[in-house]
Design a protein around this motif. Structure first.
Motif, PDB file in Angstrom:
ATOM      1  N   ALA A 111       0.932  -1.473  -0.275  1.00  0.00           N
ATOM      2  CA  ALA A 111      -0.282  -0.051   0.131  1.00  0.00           C
ATOM      3  C   ALA A 111       0.887   1.270  -0.048  1.00  0.00           C
ATOM      4  O   ALA A 111       1.954   1.334   1.203  1.00  0.00           O
ATOM      5  CB  ALA A 111      -0.749  -0.262   1.064  1.00  0.00           C
ATOM      6  N   TYR A 112       1.162   2.022  -0.455  1.00  0.00           N
ATOM      7  CA  TYR A 112       1.392   3.416  -1.341  1.00  0.00           C
ATOM      8  C   TYR A 112       0.695   5.072  -0.113  1.00  0.00           C
ATOM      9  O   TYR A 112      -0.514   4.955  -0.272  1.00  0.00           O
ATOM     10  CB  TYR A 112       1.910   3.658  -2.062  1.00  0.00           C
ATOM     11  CG  TYR A 112       1.946   5.057  -2.351  1.00  0.00           C
ATOM     12  CD1 TYR A 112       3.313   5.418  -2.265  1.00  0.00           C
ATOM     13  CD2 TYR A 112       1.555   6.565  -3.753  1.00  0.00           C
ATOM     14  CE1 TYR A 112       3.990   6.513  -1.849  1.00  0.00           C
ATOM     15  CE2 TYR A 112       1.862   7.166  -3.402  1.00  0.00           C
ATOM     16  CZ  TYR A 112       3.098   7.731  -2.729  1.00  0.00           C
ATOM     17  OH  TYR A 112       3.847   8.853  -3.308  1.00  0.00           O
ATOM     18  N   VAL A 120       4.290   0.893   2.219  1.00  0.00           N
ATOM     19  CA  VAL A 120       4.052  -0.630   3.528  1.00  0.00           C
ATOM     20  C   VAL A 120       3.288  -1.374   3.095  1.00  0.00           C
ATOM     21  O   VAL A 120       2.498  -1.953   2.065  1.00  0.00           O
ATOM     22  CB  VAL A 120       3.421   0.067   4.519  1.00  0.00           C
ATOM     23  CG1 VAL A 120       2.755  -1.120   5.516  1.00  0.00           C
ATOM     24  CG2 VAL A 120       3.106   1.760   4.925  1.00  0.00           C
ATOM     25  N   HIS A 121       4.505  -2.581   3.496  1.00  0.00           N
ATOM     26  CA  HIS A 121       3.958  -3.771   2.550  1.00  0.00           C
ATOM     27  C   HIS A 121       3.278  -5.045   4.066  1.00  0.00           C
ATOM     28  O   HIS A 121       4.724  -4.560   5.046  1.00  0.00           O
ATOM     29  CB  HIS A 121       5.040  -4.963   2.782  1.00  0.00           C
ATOM     30  CG  HIS A 121       5.424  -6.015   1.513  1.00  0.00           C
ATOM     31  ND1 HIS A 121       6.033  -7.027   1.486  1.00  0.00           N
ATOM     32  CD2 HIS A 121       4.662  -6.703   1.151  1.00  0.00           C
ATOM     33  CE1 HIS A 121       6.138  -8.059   1.511  1.00  0.00           C
ATOM     34  NE2 HIS A 121       4.692  -8.243   0.961  1.00  0.00           N
ATOM     35  N   HIS A 122       2.540  -5.571   3.270  1.00  0.00           N
ATOM     36  CA  HIS A 122       1.702  -6.470   4.447  1.00  0.00           C
ATOM     37  C   HIS A 122       1.392  -8.048   3.851  1.00  0.00           C
ATOM     38  O   HIS A 122       1.164  -8.244   3.035  1.00  0.00           O
ATOM     39  CB  HIS A 122       0.399  -5.933   4.585  1.00  0.00           C
ATOM     40  CG  HIS A 122      -0.606  -4.598   5.231  1.00  0.00           C
ATOM     41  ND1 HIS A 122       0.341  -4.241   6.621  1.00  0.00           N
ATOM     42  CD2 HIS A 122      -0.443  -3.110   4.869  1.00  0.00           C
ATOM     43  CE1 HIS A 122      -0.262  -3.182   6.909  1.00  0.00           C
ATOM     44  NE2 HIS A 122      -0.526  -1.937   6.227  1.00  0.00           N
ATOM     45  N   ASP A 123       2.293  -8.868   4.667  1.00  0.00           N
ATOM     46  CA  ASP A 123       2.258  -9.935   4.482  1.00  0.00           C
ATOM     47  C   ASP A 123       1.939 -10.585   5.310  1.00  0.00           C
ATOM     48  O   ASP A 123       2.296 -11.061   6.692  1.00  0.00           O
ATOM     49  CB  ASP A 123       3.678 -10.027   4.398  1.00  0.00           C
ATOM     50  CG  ASP A 123       3.702 -11.885   3.496  1.00  0.00           C
ATOM     51  OD1 ASP A 123       3.596 -13.342   3.628  1.00  0.00           O
ATOM     52  OD2 ASP A 123       4.900 -11.818   2.458  1.00  0.00           O
ATOM     53  N   MET A 134       9.489  -5.680  -2.669  1.00  0.00           N
ATOM     54  CA  MET A 134      10.835  -4.843  -3.015  1.00  0.00           C
ATOM     55  C   MET A 134      11.066  -4.975  -4.296  1.00  0.00           C
ATOM     56  O   MET A 134      11.119  -3.366  -3.921  1.00  0.00           O
ATOM     57  CB  MET A 134      12.102  -5.401  -2.124  1.00  0.00           C
ATOM     58  CG  MET A 134      12.773  -4.385  -2.369  1.00  0.00           C
ATOM     59  SD  MET A 134      12.420  -2.772  -1.267  1.00  0.00           S
ATOM     60  CE  MET A 134      13.011  -3.058   0.566  1.00  0.00           C
ATOM     61  N   LYS A 135      10.489  -5.732  -4.706  1.00  0.00           N
ATOM     62  CA  LYS A 135      11.496  -5.865  -6.712  1.00  0.00           C
ATOM     63  C   LYS A 135      10.177  -4.357  -7.292  1.00  0.00           C
ATOM     64  O   LYS A 135       9.999  -3.433  -7.981  1.00  0.00           O
ATOM     65  CB  LYS A 135      10.867  -6.410  -7.042  1.00  0.00           C
ATOM     66  CG  LYS A 135      11.355  -6.274  -8.444  1.00  0.00           C
ATOM     67  CD  LYS A 135      11.580  -8.089  -8.829  1.00  0.00           C
ATOM     68  CE  LYS A 135      11.486  -8.189 -10.752  1.00  0.00           C
ATOM     69  NZ  LYS A 135      11.769  -9.172 -11.208  1.00  0.00           N
ATOM     70  N   TYR A 155      10.342   2.399   2.027  1.00  0.00           N
ATOM     71  CA  TYR A 155       9.324   1.671   2.289  1.00  0.00           C
ATOM     72  C   TYR A 155       9.385   1.024   3.505  1.00  0.00           C
ATOM     73  O   TYR A 155      10.649   0.807   4.251  1.00  0.00           O
ATOM     74  CB  TYR A 155      10.314   0.637   1.182  1.00  0.00           C
ATOM     75  CG  TYR A 155       9.357  -0.845   1.176  1.00  0.00           C
ATOM     76  CD1 TYR A 155       9.175  -1.352   0.052  1.00  0.00           C
ATOM     77  CD2 TYR A 155      10.118  -2.195   1.734  1.00  0.00           C
ATOM     78  CE1 TYR A 155       8.504  -2.920   0.577  1.00  0.00           C
ATOM     79  CE2 TYR A 155      10.346  -3.522   1.758  1.00  0.00           C
ATOM     80  CZ  TYR A 155       9.088  -3.610   1.219  1.00  0.00           C
ATOM     81  OH  TYR A 155       8.769  -4.895   1.481  1.00  0.00           O
ATOM     82  N   GLN A 156       8.633   0.152   3.932  1.00  0.00           N
ATOM     83  CA  GLN A 156       8.013  -0.674   5.412  1.00  0.00           C
ATOM     84  C   GLN A 156       8.039  -2.021   5.451  1.00  0.00           C
ATOM     85  O   GLN A 156       6.634  -1.696   4.907  1.00  0.00           O
ATOM     86  CB  GLN A 156       7.049   0.172   6.565  1.00  0.00           C
ATOM     87  CG  GLN A 156       7.269  -0.104   7.371  1.00  0.00           C
ATOM     88  CD  GLN A 156       6.719   0.857   8.642  1.00  0.00           C
ATOM     89  OE1 GLN A 156       6.488   2.038   7.781  1.00  0.00           O
ATOM     90  NE2 GLN A 156       5.981   0.108   9.534  1.00  0.00           N
TER      91      GLN A 156
END
Length: 228
Positions: A111-112, A120-123, A134-135, A155-156
């Motif tokens: 999500a940006y 923010v990356h939610h996994d 990240m890519k 990036y988080q």
């Protein structure tokens, strides 16, 4: 079920065509495919029609991540109007093979939020898709601003992302997380970037909510089918 029956078109919604096999996926404990996530993102876009919000279809997000041509990527991204968006949600898939349609085995969400200059990356499975997220971030970050802007976006990895309790509900976590973030964005009074949606995710993306989303999406599809 025979191949022809599984391929039967059952619903056209906006630009998404669903097939009989998609109902089978939702009826059982199976990994969600691209079409179901694209359908739900399209539904969310209709429910949250703000020009500030963009929910990117899985096929588009995959191409952004894996596009080998930088010049081609620029032309590809232009219609998305990313510099005009404040909230952009990308599904992330761990398929590395651009020749394999609907490959991969895990979904997550990137999500940006422009107001906080952050991706923010939610996994839901212990940062399994971190490399792929990240890519995607590196592919898109340079196109977020105007033609003369310099991106300050960060990036988080959200380590507090609600985790899945089985091996197949990652796609449902993506749909539930996207819904929660869109609702947070529309209801939040704090749009200056100091408060993000993390507490809303903890409250609203629970195992029971995620488990119910299968039947919820299935019900939405059947309601739309009945109206055709």
């Amino acid at each position: 079920m025979g191949k022809s029956a599984a391929d039967e078109k059952i619903l056209s919604y906006n630009d998404v065509v669903l097939r009989r096999s998609d109902l089978d996926i939702l009826s059982g404990p199976y990994y969600l495919n691209d079409r179901i996530i694209e359908f739900y993102f399209s539904l969310l876009s209709s429910s949250h029609p703000s020009e500030d919000i963009l929910l990117v279809p899985p096929s588009i997000a995959f191409w952004i991540t894996n596009c080998p041509d930088v010049d081609g990527l620029k032309d590809f991204l232009e219609p998305l109007k990313l510099p005009d968006k404040n909230l952009v949600i990308f599904p992330v898939n761990n398929n590395d093979d651009v020749s394999l349609a609907e490959g991969g085995s895990h979904w997550s969400l990137l999500a940006y939020y422009r107001s906080a200059n952050i991706f923010v990356h939610h996994d839901s499975n212990q940062q399994m898709n971190k490399r792929h997220a990240m890519k995607l971030f590196k592919s898109v970050v340079g196109y977020n601003g105007g033609p003369s802007s310099t991106s300050n976006d960060k990036y988080q990895e959200c380590i507090d992302t609600p985790q899945q309790v089985n091996g197949y509900d990652c796609g449902l976590h993506v749909t539930a997380t996207a819904r929660t973030i869109c609702s947070w964005y529309e209801s939040s009074e704090n749009k200056d970037g100091t408060d993000l949606w993390f507490s809303a995710l903890k409250e609203q993306v629970t195992p029971s909510v995620v488990g119910e989303m299968r039947q919820e999406i299935l019900g939405l599809i059947k309601d739309l089918m009945a109206k055709q």
